[in-house]
Design a protein around this motif. Structure first.
Motif, PDB file in Angstrom:
ATOM      1  N   ALA A  35       0.831  -1.201   0.000  1.00  0.00           N
ATOM      2  CA  ALA A  35       0.000   0.000   0.000  1.00  0.00           C
ATOM      3  C   ALA A  35       0.863   1.247   0.000  1.00  0.00           C
ATOM      4  CB  ALA A  35      -0.892   0.011   1.232  1.00  0.00           C
ATOM      5  N   SER A  36       0.212   2.356  -0.293  1.00  0.00           N
ATOM      6  CA  SER A  36       0.833   3.657  -0.061  1.00  0.00           C
ATOM      7  C   SER A  36       0.806   3.948   1.432  1.00  0.00           C
ATOM      8  CB  SER A  36       0.100   4.751  -0.830  1.00  0.00           C
ATOM      9  OG  SER A  36       0.212   4.559  -2.223  1.00  0.00           O
ATOM     10  N   ARG A  37       1.537   4.966   1.829  1.00  0.00           N
ATOM     11  CA  ARG A  37       1.480   5.470   3.200  1.00  0.00           C
ATOM     12  C   ARG A  37       1.111   6.946   3.129  1.00  0.00           C
ATOM     13  NH1 ARG A  37       1.639   0.921   4.391  1.00  0.00           N
ATOM     14  NH2 ARG A  37       2.803  -0.153   6.033  1.00  0.00           N
ATOM     15  N   GLY A  38      -0.192   7.215   3.107  1.00  0.00           N
ATOM     16  CA  GLY A  38      -0.623   8.596   2.964  1.00  0.00           C
ATOM     17  C   GLY A  38      -0.052   9.193   1.689  1.00  0.00           C
ATOM     18  N   THR A  39       0.603  10.331   1.821  1.00  0.00           N
ATOM     19  CA  THR A  39       1.236  10.970   0.664  1.00  0.00           C
ATOM     20  C   THR A  39       2.751  10.791   0.681  1.00  0.00           C
ATOM     21  OG1 THR A  39       1.341  13.069   1.864  1.00  0.00           O
ATOM     22  CG2 THR A  39      -0.589  12.696   0.471  1.00  0.00           C
ATOM     23  N   THR A  40       3.275  10.072   1.664  1.00  0.00           N
ATOM     24  CA  THR A  40       4.733   9.953   1.783  1.00  0.00           C
ATOM     25  C   THR A  40       5.298   8.837   0.915  1.00  0.00           C
ATOM     26  OG1 THR A  40       4.488   8.510   3.718  1.00  0.00           O
ATOM     27  CG2 THR A  40       4.719  10.873   4.122  1.00  0.00           C
ATOM     28  N   VAL A  41       4.574   7.731   0.770  1.00  0.00           N
ATOM     29  CA  VAL A  41       5.010   6.608  -0.065  1.00  0.00           C
ATOM     30  C   VAL A  41       3.873   6.271  -1.023  1.00  0.00           C
ATOM     31  CG1 VAL A  41       5.757   4.210  -0.117  1.00  0.00           C
ATOM     32  CG2 VAL A  41       6.500   5.693   1.754  1.00  0.00           C
ATOM     33  N   ASP A  42       4.116   6.349  -2.314  1.00  0.00           N
ATOM     34  CA  ASP A  42       3.073   6.123  -3.304  1.00  0.00           C
ATOM     35  C   ASP A  42       3.361   4.833  -4.072  1.00  0.00           C
ATOM     36  OD1 ASP A  42       1.016   6.260  -5.086  1.00  0.00           O
ATOM     37  OD2 ASP A  42       1.778   7.984  -6.198  1.00  0.00           O
ATOM     38  N   LEU A  43       2.610   3.768  -3.766  1.00  0.00           N
ATOM     39  CA  LEU A  43       2.787   2.490  -4.454  1.00  0.00           C
ATOM     40  C   LEU A  43       1.617   2.172  -5.380  1.00  0.00           C
ATOM     41  CD1 LEU A  43       4.366   0.237  -1.669  1.00  0.00           C
ATOM     42  CD2 LEU A  43       5.487   1.589  -3.441  1.00  0.00           C
ATOM     43  N   TYR A  44       0.835   3.178  -5.741  1.00  0.00           N
ATOM     44  CA  TYR A  44      -0.218   3.011  -6.745  1.00  0.00           C
ATOM     45  C   TYR A  44       0.437   2.707  -8.095  1.00  0.00           C
ATOM     46  CZ  TYR A  44      -3.904   4.491 -10.022  1.00  0.00           C
ATOM     47  OH  TYR A  44      -4.823   4.550 -11.041  1.00  0.00           O
ATOM     48  N   LYS A  45      -0.070   1.686  -8.780  1.00  0.00           N
ATOM     49  CA  LYS A  45       0.505   1.255 -10.058  1.00  0.00           C
ATOM     50  C   LYS A  45      -0.583   1.178 -11.119  1.00  0.00           C
ATOM     51  CE  LYS A  45       4.603   0.688  -8.275  1.00  0.00           C
ATOM     52  NZ  LYS A  45       5.744   1.565  -8.659  1.00  0.00           N
ATOM     53  N   GLU A  46      -0.193   1.386 -12.370  1.00  0.00           N
ATOM     54  CA  GLU A  46      -1.128   1.317 -13.482  1.00  0.00           C
ATOM     55  C   GLU A  46      -0.800   0.158 -14.402  1.00  0.00           C
ATOM     56  OE1 GLU A  46      -0.891   5.250 -15.164  1.00  0.00           O
ATOM     57  OE2 GLU A  46      -2.481   5.992 -13.823  1.00  0.00           O
ATOM     58  N   VAL A  47      -1.853  -0.450 -14.947  1.00  0.00           N
ATOM     59  CA  VAL A  47      -1.735  -1.633 -15.800  1.00  0.00           C
ATOM     60  C   VAL A  47      -2.410  -1.329 -17.135  1.00  0.00           C
ATOM     61  CG1 VAL A  47      -2.417  -4.050 -16.079  1.00  0.00           C
ATOM     62  CG2 VAL A  47      -1.718  -3.203 -13.831  1.00  0.00           C
ATOM     63  N   GLU A  48      -1.807  -1.786 -18.224  1.00  0.00           N
ATOM     64  CA  GLU A  48      -2.418  -1.689 -19.551  1.00  0.00           C
ATOM     65  C   GLU A  48      -2.365  -3.063 -20.208  1.00  0.00           C
ATOM     66  OE1 GLU A  48      -1.471   0.307 -23.905  1.00  0.00           O
ATOM     67  OE2 GLU A  48      -1.100   1.508 -22.105  1.00  0.00           O
ATOM     68  N   LEU A  49      -3.528  -3.573 -20.632  1.00  0.00           N
ATOM     69  CA  LEU A  49      -3.617  -4.915 -21.184  1.00  0.00           C
ATOM     70  C   LEU A  49      -4.248  -4.878 -22.570  1.00  0.00           C
ATOM     71  CD1 LEU A  49      -5.054  -6.807 -18.073  1.00  0.00           C
ATOM     72  CD2 LEU A  49      -2.650  -6.552 -18.711  1.00  0.00           C
ATOM     73  N   SER A  50      -3.620  -5.560 -23.510  1.00  0.00           N
ATOM     74  CA  SER A  50      -4.234  -5.765 -24.814  1.00  0.00           C
ATOM     75  C   SER A  50      -5.200  -6.938 -24.735  1.00  0.00           C
ATOM     76  CB  SER A  50      -3.163  -6.045 -25.873  1.00  0.00           C
ATOM     77  OG  SER A  50      -2.312  -4.934 -26.016  1.00  0.00           O
ATOM     78  N   MET A  51      -6.178  -6.956 -25.629  1.00  0.00           N
ATOM     79  CA  MET A  51      -7.159  -8.035 -25.617  1.00  0.00           C
ATOM     80  C   MET A  51      -7.754  -8.190 -27.007  1.00  0.00           C
ATOM     81  SD  MET A  51     -10.257  -6.131 -23.554  1.00  0.00           S
ATOM     82  CE  MET A  51     -10.954  -4.576 -24.131  1.00  0.00           C
ATOM     83  N   GLU A  52      -8.386  -9.341 -27.219  1.00  0.00           N
ATOM     84  CA  GLU A  52      -9.157  -9.489 -28.436  1.00  0.00           C
ATOM     85  C   GLU A  52     -10.323  -8.515 -28.383  1.00  0.00           C
ATOM     86  OE1 GLU A  52     -11.746 -13.253 -28.231  1.00  0.00           O
ATOM     87  OE2 GLU A  52     -10.171 -13.644 -26.743  1.00  0.00           O
ATOM     88  N   THR A  53     -10.880  -8.175 -29.534  1.00  0.00           N
ATOM     89  CA  THR A  53     -11.859  -7.108 -29.616  1.00  0.00           C
ATOM     90  C   THR A  53     -13.091  -7.374 -28.755  1.00  0.00           C
ATOM     91  OG1 THR A  53     -11.144  -6.553 -31.848  1.00  0.00           O
ATOM     92  CG2 THR A  53     -13.311  -5.780 -31.173  1.00  0.00           C
ATOM     93  N   ALA A  54     -13.449  -6.378 -27.954  1.00  0.00           N
ATOM     94  CA  ALA A  54     -14.693  -6.400 -27.187  1.00  0.00           C
ATOM     95  C   ALA A  54     -15.675  -5.449 -27.861  1.00  0.00           C
ATOM     96  CB  ALA A  54     -14.441  -5.962 -25.750  1.00  0.00           C
ATOM     97  N   LEU A  55     -16.840  -5.952 -28.211  1.00  0.00           N
ATOM     98  CA  LEU A  55     -17.841  -5.176 -28.935  1.00  0.00           C
ATOM     99  C   LEU A  55     -18.908  -4.663 -27.976  1.00  0.00           C
ATOM    100  CD1 LEU A  55     -18.393  -7.586 -31.987  1.00  0.00           C
ATOM    101  CD2 LEU A  55     -16.813  -5.648 -31.828  1.00  0.00           C
ATOM    102  N   VAL A  56     -19.175  -3.369 -28.064  1.00  0.00           N
ATOM    103  CA  VAL A  56     -20.208  -2.753 -27.224  1.00  0.00           C
ATOM    104  C   VAL A  56     -21.223  -2.062 -28.121  1.00  0.00           C
ATOM    105  CG1 VAL A  56     -20.702  -1.068 -25.412  1.00  0.00           C
ATOM    106  CG2 VAL A  56     -18.565  -2.368 -25.351  1.00  0.00           C
TER     107      VAL A  56
END
Length: 266
Positions: free
Chosen positions: A183-204
């Motif tokens: 986890a993060s620790r308030g604003t002192t340690v930032d462990l937020y991470k972002e993920v990007e995933l490719s996929m077969e086409t999803a139709l909406v």
């Protein structure tokens, strides 16, 4: 001969129309929901609470909890347009359940514009922007996170990913409890991470509400690019090892398959 030709022509036309309708429709209109299901595993095996698994470092784990927070979902069309899910609705808890915890492995993104999507992005944990908004801005999500033991005090913030259980190793022959609280620790340690995933086409569209199945390999917390031994420290809640595991967490996720169903909220 003419009858045979006509039947063949009808069959070909029907097949083409069916494929076009299911896979590559000429027009997609309206909005619909997108369902994302998270299927937990440990290595090549399904993750089942109470079961035992072995890490690459030959440590044996009996897992009792696997819970995490996901947020800030973005769907990306095949021509690069990003559809950001509304931030105020975009924080979710995924849990394999356990004592006093309801299993919850699905996220529903509502009212997504029609389109063909081939990427999904999301965050692991709570971003600093949202945290700085203050406790009142979290509305009932803070309380929900408390119910899943995914909070510290407000000053310290949320736990982003929790893996707990018992383990043994070559040097720890008697079962000992382990806790990974990343986890993060308030604003002192930032462990937020972002993920990007490719996929077969999803139709909406009005009549298409896809289901995206994402495999989540919990073993990557310890066996990702950074190798972590519980025998060198069975409780990890901060410090350098927490940062290494946070980087590993990005490797847990991969799209297994997409089901373009006809389920609709209209």
């Amino acid at each position: 001969m003419k009858k045979i030709f006509n039947l063949l022509a009808i069959t070909i036309a029907f097949t083409f129309a069916s494929c076009n309708n299911d896979d590559t429709p000429s027009t997609l209109e309206g909005t619909n929901n997108v369902s994302i299901e998270f299927d937990a595993s440990f290595g090549d095996d399904d993750l089942i609470l109470g079961s035992s698994y072995t890490t690459e470092n030959a440590e044996k784990l009996k897992i009792s909890s696997f819970d995490y927070i996901l947020s800030n979902f973005i769907l990306v069309t095949d021509n690069g347009v990003e559809i950001e899910y509304p931030k105020e609705k975009g924080y979710f808890i995924i849990s394999e359940g356990g004592v006093d915890k309801k299993k919850n492995v699905k996220v529903i993104l509502e009212d997504i514009p029609a389109g063909t999507y081939n990427k999904v992005k999301f965050g692991i944990g709570i971003d600093q922007e949202r945290y700085i908004d203050g406790q009142a801005a979290q509305e009932d999500f803070w309380t929900k996170a408390e119910d899943y033991s995914l909070t510290w005090s407000w000053q310290a913030g949320y736990k982003f990913v929790v893996l707990e259980g018992d383990f043994t190793s070559e040097t720890q022959t008697e079962e000992s409890k382990f806790m990974l609280h990343i986890a993060s620790r308030g604003t002192t340690v930032d462990l937020y991470k972002e993920v990007e995933l490719s996929m077969e086409t999803a139709l909406v569209s009005n009549d298409k509400s896809p289901q995206i199945h994402i495999k989540v390999n919990a073993d990557k917390m310890l066996d990702g690019s950074n190798k972590i031994k519980l025998s060198e420290g069975e409780t990890i809640m901060g410090g350098d090892k927490a940062a290494l595991i946070a980087d590993n967490n990005k490797e847990m996720f991969s799209v297994h398959h997409v089901h373009n169903g006809s389920d609709s909220h209209h």
